[in-house]
Design a protein around this motif. Structure first.
Motif, PDB file in Angstrom:
ATOM      1  N   CYS A   7       0.834  -1.210   0.000  1.00 13.78           N
ATOM      2  CA  CYS A   7       0.000   0.000   0.000  1.00 13.78           C
ATOM      3  C   CYS A   7       0.867   1.258   0.000  1.00 13.78           C
ATOM      4  O   CYS A   7       0.621   2.203  -0.767  1.00 13.78           O
ATOM      5  CB  CYS A   7      -0.924   0.006   1.217  1.00 13.78           C
ATOM      6  N   ILE A   8       1.886   1.279   0.865  1.00 13.43           N
ATOM      7  CA  ILE A   8       2.777   2.440   0.921  1.00 13.43           C
ATOM      8  C   ILE A   8       3.539   2.580  -0.397  1.00 13.43           C
ATOM      9  O   ILE A   8       3.703   3.691  -0.928  1.00 13.43           O
ATOM     10  CB  ILE A   8       3.764   2.311   2.093  1.00 13.43           C
ATOM     11  N   THR A   9       3.979   1.462  -0.951  1.00 11.03           N
ATOM     12  CA  THR A   9       4.704   1.499  -2.218  1.00 11.03           C
ATOM     13  C   THR A   9       3.826   2.028  -3.346  1.00 11.03           C
ATOM     14  O   THR A   9       4.306   2.725  -4.251  1.00 11.03           O
ATOM     15  CB  THR A   9       5.226   0.097  -2.575  1.00 11.03           C
ATOM     16  N   SER A  10       2.529   1.730  -3.294  1.00  5.65           N
ATOM     17  CA  SER A  10       1.619   2.199  -4.347  1.00  5.65           C
ATOM     18  C   SER A  10       1.512   3.717  -4.379  1.00  5.65           C
ATOM     19  O   SER A  10       1.126   4.298  -5.403  1.00  5.65           O
ATOM     20  CB  SER A  10       0.225   1.588  -4.151  1.00  5.65           C
ATOM     21  N   LEU A  11       1.857   4.367  -3.262  1.00  3.90           N
ATOM     22  CA  LEU A  11       1.796   5.828  -3.222  1.00  3.90           C
ATOM     23  C   LEU A  11       2.803   6.456  -4.190  1.00  3.90           C
ATOM     24  O   LEU A  11       2.629   7.608  -4.600  1.00  3.90           O
ATOM     25  CB  LEU A  11       2.062   6.337  -1.803  1.00  3.90           C
ATOM     26  N   LEU A  12       3.856   5.719  -4.549  1.00  5.46           N
ATOM     27  CA  LEU A  12       4.819   6.240  -5.514  1.00  5.46           C
ATOM     28  C   LEU A  12       4.122   6.506  -6.853  1.00  5.46           C
ATOM     29  O   LEU A  12       4.342   7.535  -7.494  1.00  5.46           O
ATOM     30  CB  LEU A  12       5.971   5.257  -5.710  1.00  5.46           C
ATOM     31  N   THR A  13       3.292   5.564  -7.270  1.00  6.59           N
ATOM     32  CA  THR A  13       2.542   5.741  -8.507  1.00  6.59           C
ATOM     33  C   THR A  13       1.542   6.875  -8.371  1.00  6.59           C
ATOM     34  O   THR A  13       1.331   7.653  -9.305  1.00  6.59           O
ATOM     35  CB  THR A  13       1.814   4.444  -8.879  1.00  6.59           C
ATOM     36  N   ALA A  14       0.907   6.972  -7.193  1.00 12.21           N
ATOM     37  CA  ALA A  14      -0.065   8.039  -6.959  1.00 12.21           C
ATOM     38  C   ALA A  14       0.594   9.406  -7.068  1.00 12.21           C
ATOM     39  O   ALA A  14       0.050  10.344  -7.673  1.00 12.21           O
ATOM     40  CB  ALA A  14      -0.707   7.867  -5.576  1.00 12.21           C
ATOM     41  N   ILE A  15       1.781   9.531  -6.495  1.00  9.51           N
ATOM     42  CA  ILE A  15       2.509  10.793  -6.539  1.00  9.51           C
ATOM     43  C   ILE A  15       2.816  11.179  -7.976  1.00  9.51           C
ATOM     44  O   ILE A  15       2.582  12.308  -8.411  1.00  9.51           O
ATOM     45  CB  ILE A  15       3.813  10.699  -5.716  1.00  9.51           C
ATOM     46  N   GLU A  16       3.348  10.220  -8.717  1.00  9.33           N
ATOM     47  CA  GLU A  16       3.752  10.519 -10.093  1.00  9.33           C
ATOM     48  C   GLU A  16       2.553  10.848 -10.973  1.00  9.33           C
ATOM     49  O   GLU A  16       2.594  11.776 -11.775  1.00  9.33           O
ATOM     50  CB  GLU A  16       4.514   9.337 -10.676  1.00  9.33           C
TER      51      GLU A  16
ATOM     52  N   PHE B  43      -5.817  -0.300  -3.787  1.00 11.91           N
ATOM     53  CA  PHE B  43      -6.328   0.750  -4.658  1.00 11.91           C
ATOM     54  C   PHE B  43      -6.863   1.924  -3.849  1.00 11.91           C
ATOM     55  O   PHE B  43      -6.729   3.085  -4.251  1.00 11.91           O
ATOM     56  CB  PHE B  43      -7.435   0.176  -5.546  1.00 11.91           C
ATOM     57  N   ALA B  44      -7.462   1.628  -2.689  1.00 13.65           N
ATOM     58  CA  ALA B  44      -7.987   2.703  -1.838  1.00 13.65           C
ATOM     59  C   ALA B  44      -6.864   3.601  -1.344  1.00 13.65           C
ATOM     60  O   ALA B  44      -6.985   4.835  -1.335  1.00 13.65           O
ATOM     61  CB  ALA B  44      -8.756   2.101  -0.658  1.00 13.65           C
ATOM     62  N   VAL B  45      -5.757   2.992  -0.913  1.00 10.75           N
ATOM     63  CA  VAL B  45      -4.615   3.786  -0.448  1.00 10.75           C
ATOM     64  C   VAL B  45      -4.022   4.586  -1.604  1.00 10.75           C
ATOM     65  O   VAL B  45      -3.706   5.781  -1.469  1.00 10.75           O
ATOM     66  CB  VAL B  45      -3.540   2.880   0.182  1.00 10.75           C
ATOM     67  N   PHE B  46      -3.867   3.929  -2.745  1.00 12.87           N
ATOM     68  CA  PHE B  46      -3.352   4.610  -3.932  1.00 12.87           C
ATOM     69  C   PHE B  46      -4.233   5.807  -4.289  1.00 12.87           C
ATOM     70  O   PHE B  46      -3.744   6.911  -4.560  1.00 12.87           O
ATOM     71  CB  PHE B  46      -3.303   3.634  -5.105  1.00 12.87           C
ATOM     72  N   SER B  47      -5.535   5.600  -4.268  1.00 12.81           N
ATOM     73  CA  SER B  47      -6.452   6.653  -4.669  1.00 12.81           C
ATOM     74  C   SER B  47      -6.502   7.781  -3.640  1.00 12.81           C
ATOM     75  O   SER B  47      -6.704   8.945  -4.000  1.00 12.81           O
ATOM     76  CB  SER B  47      -7.861   6.077  -4.876  1.00 12.81           C
ATOM     77  N   ALA B  48      -6.318   7.437  -2.360  1.00 14.36           N
ATOM     78  CA  ALA B  48      -6.254   8.481  -1.344  1.00 14.36           C
ATOM     79  C   ALA B  48      -5.068   9.404  -1.616  1.00 14.36           C
ATOM     80  O   ALA B  48      -5.183  10.637  -1.517  1.00 14.36           O
ATOM     81  CB  ALA B  48      -6.134   7.855   0.042  1.00 14.36           C
ATOM     82  N   GLY B  49      -3.924   8.783  -1.976  1.00 12.88           N
ATOM     83  CA  GLY B  49      -2.772   9.599  -2.344  1.00 12.88           C
ATOM     84  C   GLY B  49      -3.032  10.392  -3.612  1.00 12.88           C
ATOM     85  O   GLY B  49      -2.642  11.564  -3.723  1.00 12.88           O
TER      86      GLY B  49
ATOM     87  N   LEU C 261     -10.489  12.168  -9.142  1.00 12.40           N
ATOM     88  CA  LEU C 261      -9.600  11.334  -8.355  1.00 12.40           C
ATOM     89  C   LEU C 261     -10.278  10.719  -7.133  1.00 12.40           C
ATOM     90  O   LEU C 261      -9.936   9.611  -6.720  1.00 12.40           O
ATOM     91  CB  LEU C 261      -8.381  12.158  -7.928  1.00 12.40           C
ATOM     92  N   ILE C 262     -11.231  11.425  -6.564  1.00 18.39           N
ATOM     93  CA  ILE C 262     -11.920  10.906  -5.377  1.00 18.39           C
ATOM     94  C   ILE C 262     -12.960   9.853  -5.753  1.00 18.39           C
ATOM     95  O   ILE C 262     -13.062   8.804  -5.113  1.00 18.39           O
ATOM     96  CB  ILE C 262     -12.571  12.057  -4.582  1.00 18.39           C
ATOM     97  N   ILE C 263     -13.725  10.108  -6.783  1.00 18.13           N
ATOM     98  CA  ILE C 263     -14.818   9.201  -7.156  1.00 18.13           C
ATOM     99  C   ILE C 263     -14.298   7.863  -7.655  1.00 18.13           C
ATOM    100  O   ILE C 263     -14.968   6.826  -7.524  1.00 18.13           O
ATOM    101  CB  ILE C 263     -15.727   9.866  -8.212  1.00 18.13           C
ATOM    102  N   VAL C 264     -13.100   7.840  -8.227  1.00 19.35           N
ATOM    103  CA  VAL C 264     -12.516   6.580  -8.679  1.00 19.35           C
ATOM    104  C   VAL C 264     -12.438   5.574  -7.531  1.00 19.35           C
ATOM    105  O   VAL C 264     -12.637   4.372  -7.730  1.00 19.35           O
ATOM    106  CB  VAL C 264     -11.107   6.839  -9.274  1.00 19.35           C
ATOM    107  N   VAL C 265     -12.172   6.062  -6.310  1.00 17.03           N
ATOM    108  CA  VAL C 265     -11.935   5.178  -5.162  1.00 17.03           C
ATOM    109  C   VAL C 265     -13.141   4.307  -4.821  1.00 17.03           C
ATOM    110  O   VAL C 265     -13.048   3.079  -4.869  1.00 17.03           O
ATOM    111  CB  VAL C 265     -11.494   5.983  -3.929  1.00 17.03           C
ATOM    112  N   PRO C 266     -14.294   4.893  -4.463  1.00 20.93           N
ATOM    113  CA  PRO C 266     -15.412   4.025  -4.060  1.00 20.93           C
ATOM    114  C   PRO C 266     -15.894   3.100  -5.165  1.00 20.93           C
ATOM    115  O   PRO C 266     -16.283   1.957  -4.893  1.00 20.93           O
ATOM    116  CB  PRO C 266     -16.505   5.026  -3.652  1.00 20.93           C
TER     117      PRO C 266
END
Length: 579
Positions: free
Chosen positions: A68-77, A191-197, A368-373
């Motif tokens: 989950c933490i690693t997925s934030l790298l993709t979210a940032i980019e 995906f939820a963590v990624f989308s939060a980022g 970006l927010i709606i993608v999550v739920p």
């Protein structure tokens, strides 16, 4: 590796007396190319059986947390940089090179994913995953310290190599740990963590550009990469085959196939980037690299199918059943539409609504927010019902409707209007995001997890490249056509050859006197309208293709050589896995 006792059931239009097992030829080929691997011991078979249990222990969840933490790298980019690129392009005076700020990372990300699929099979999942995060950190440092467009592009290439590995290895590890029927729910967590980022990414990017420096758009990835490295080193302990020597393992890699793929991709992207901007589409400088690129792709697939390479990086067996073939097409189209939206909505906000980078980031939040739920909902329902096809159909239908509605936006559009339009499109993007990998793999054996996941990642990144290059070409060409309405000839000439994107900012447009300012805004509006109209065709194609994907029963058990690593003498709380 594939579970020989599980047979996929296809739709009722197939003859009942015919044994339906589309995996047979793939399994036989997989066995033939991996015969040098050690046969699993009885202990390993017991481990696999345990991993099919209903409960997962704490070690499982520490790995998922690390991913989950690693997925934030993709979210940032994927989000922090999108709202900052116009300002970065202007600061570095990049002109037509601006598109390479995006294309360089997607190109490098795409071409390395098939290679990482092979590396993960040969060296296991742990060290390739750690390496990719380190590469992303290196690229972030180079890009943040860039003092020229060329240096920034080099940094982005390193970031892309890291992200390419991260994107396919995260999902690959989940596939190794979780049976297919249950993967949707676990992938929904990541995906939820990624989308939060992702949801705060554009806002953070805008704030950094407005209040600090665009360099922090890249530096912000360093602490995230550091945290991910620590967690992966501590907790990502999974099995892999250790008996073969390193030289023997290196011999298994498909060097020729990877080289052909890289050269073909670079050639195609050069043509797409400069065609219609610096060079006419009829110019030999556009036609030659485009033709060479497509010929290179043909040569790549011919080589992969020739049998010369014992373990091809993209084995033809992945595309031999209808569902997987069509699902891979959907992966490409989904990646295209996703980045089409993420990178060109900010252009609308900043050049037509005259928003600052910070406000532009906030205005992108509905997407970006709606993608999550909707992503979590589709993943959960896929796990609960075993159905994935309906979410592909509905998802592409909503995407088609959404991009069509975007073509109606102009300078007078209300907040409610562009927010609702984003919600519609984002709901479709989310539904497809968590179900498409299942559709790709459902008729393939477990032994193809690495290659199918890497191919899925490659096609998604390839779609992202085209999702930037095509609308950029459309935007530049259409802007040049419509710029005749701008009375100021000097201004009109300064906005040619890709400069219109570079100057798509409220600060620049507000500096123009009337009536030139209104004329410029109208030109941006008209160019963006055609960008969205072209997007309709690609999304509608996805909707049609989704109907051709078969509905197949998903496997409820798991058999893998890359599960949780056994530690002797310790039990994982009696929950089914040794600690």
């Amino acid at each position: 590796m594939a579970d020989a006792e599980v047979k996929n059931k296809t739709e009722s239009n197939l003859p009942k007396q015919t044994p339906v097992n589309p995996q047979l030829s793939a399994e036989a080929e997989s066995k033939s190319v991996t015969e040098d691997r050690a046969s699993p011991t009885s202990d390993e078979q017991i481990t696999r059986a345990k991993q099919n249990g209903e409960k997962w222990g704490w070690r499982f969840w520490t790995i998922i947390g690390s991913l989950c933490i690693t997925s934030l790298l993709t979210a940032i980019e994927s989000t922090v940089t999108s709202t900052a690129l116009p300002s970065i392009a202007n600061t570095l005076n990049s002109r037509e090179l601006y598109v390479w700020f995006v294309n360089s990372i997607f190109l490098s990300s795409a071409v390395v994913q098939p290679l990482f699929g092979q590396l993960a099979d040969v060296f296991g999942r742990r060290w390739p995953c750690i390496f990719t995060v380190a590469m992303f950190a290196l690229g972030s440092g180079i890009a943040g310290g860039a003092n020229s467009a060329a240096m920034l592009i080099i940094g982005r290439v390193f970031q892309g190599i890291g992200l390419g590995g991260v994107n396919c290895l995260l999902d690959m590890i989940v596939c190794d740990l979780v049976p297919m029927r249950k993967r949707g729910a676990i992938m929904g967590v990541i995906f939820a963590v990624f989308s939060a980022g992702s949801s705060i990414g554009p806002f953070v990017g805008g704030v950094l550009v407005d209040r600090v420096s665009w360099r922090w758009v890249f530096y912000i990835g360093l602490p995230v990469a550091g945290a991910a490295l620590v967690l992966l080193v501590m907790f990502l302990h999974v099995e892999y085959e250790k008996t073969t020597s390193v030289p023997q393992k290196l011999k298994r890699l498909d060097y020729t196939g990877n080289l052909l793929l890289v050269l073909a991709m670079v050639s195609i992207l050069i043509a797409l980037t400069y065609g219609g901007t610096l060079r006419p589409w009829s110019s030999w400088r556009t036609i030659v690299p485009l033709v060479l690129g497509f010929l290179g792709m043909v040569a790549f697939h011919v080589y992969e199918a020739s049998g010369i390479q014992r373990e091809p990086v993209m084995p033809p067996r992945l595309f031999k059943n209808r569902s997987s073939f069509l699902a891979f097409i959907l992966v490409f189209l989904h990646g295209m539409i996703l980045y089409w939206v993420i990178y060109f909505l900010p252009v609308y906000f900043q050049s037509v609504l005259l928003s600052s980078p910070t406000r532009s980031g906030v205005q992108l939040l509905p997407t970006l927010i709606i993608v999550v739920p909707f992503g979590i909902l589709a993943g959960g329902l896929t796990t609960a019902t075993g159905k994935y096809k309906p979410f592909l159909i509905i998802g592409f239908a909503l995407q088609t409707l959404g991009v069509g509605l975007f073509s109606m936006l102009d300078s007078s559009s209300s907040t409610a209007l562009w927010a609702v339009f984003q919600i519609i499109c984002a709901a479709g993007i989310g539904m497809v995001s968590t179900t498409i990998l299942t559709a790709c793999q459902v008729e393939l054996p477990e032994s193809d997890v690495a290659t199918s996941t890497a191919t899925w990642g490659f096609l998604r990144s390839l779609g992202s490249i085209w999702g930037i290059a095509i609308p950029a070409a459309v935007f530049n060409n259409r802007f040049a056509e419509l710029s005749v309405m701008i009375e100021d000839e000097a201004l009109r000439l300064s906005l040619q050859n890709g400069a219109a994107y570079e100057k798509a900012s409220a600060a620049f447009i507000n500096s123009l006197p009337e009536p030139v300012r209104s004329q410029t805004i109208a030109t941006y509006t008209g160019a963006l309208k055609q960008v969205w109209q072209i997007a309709i065709a690609f999304s509608a194609l996805g909707f049609l293709v989704a109907w051709g994907v078969r509905s197949v029963e998903m496997r409820k058990t798991l058999e893998t050589d890359y599960g949780l690593k056994e530690k002797e003498g310790k039990e994982n709380g009696g929950e089914g896995n040794k600690a």
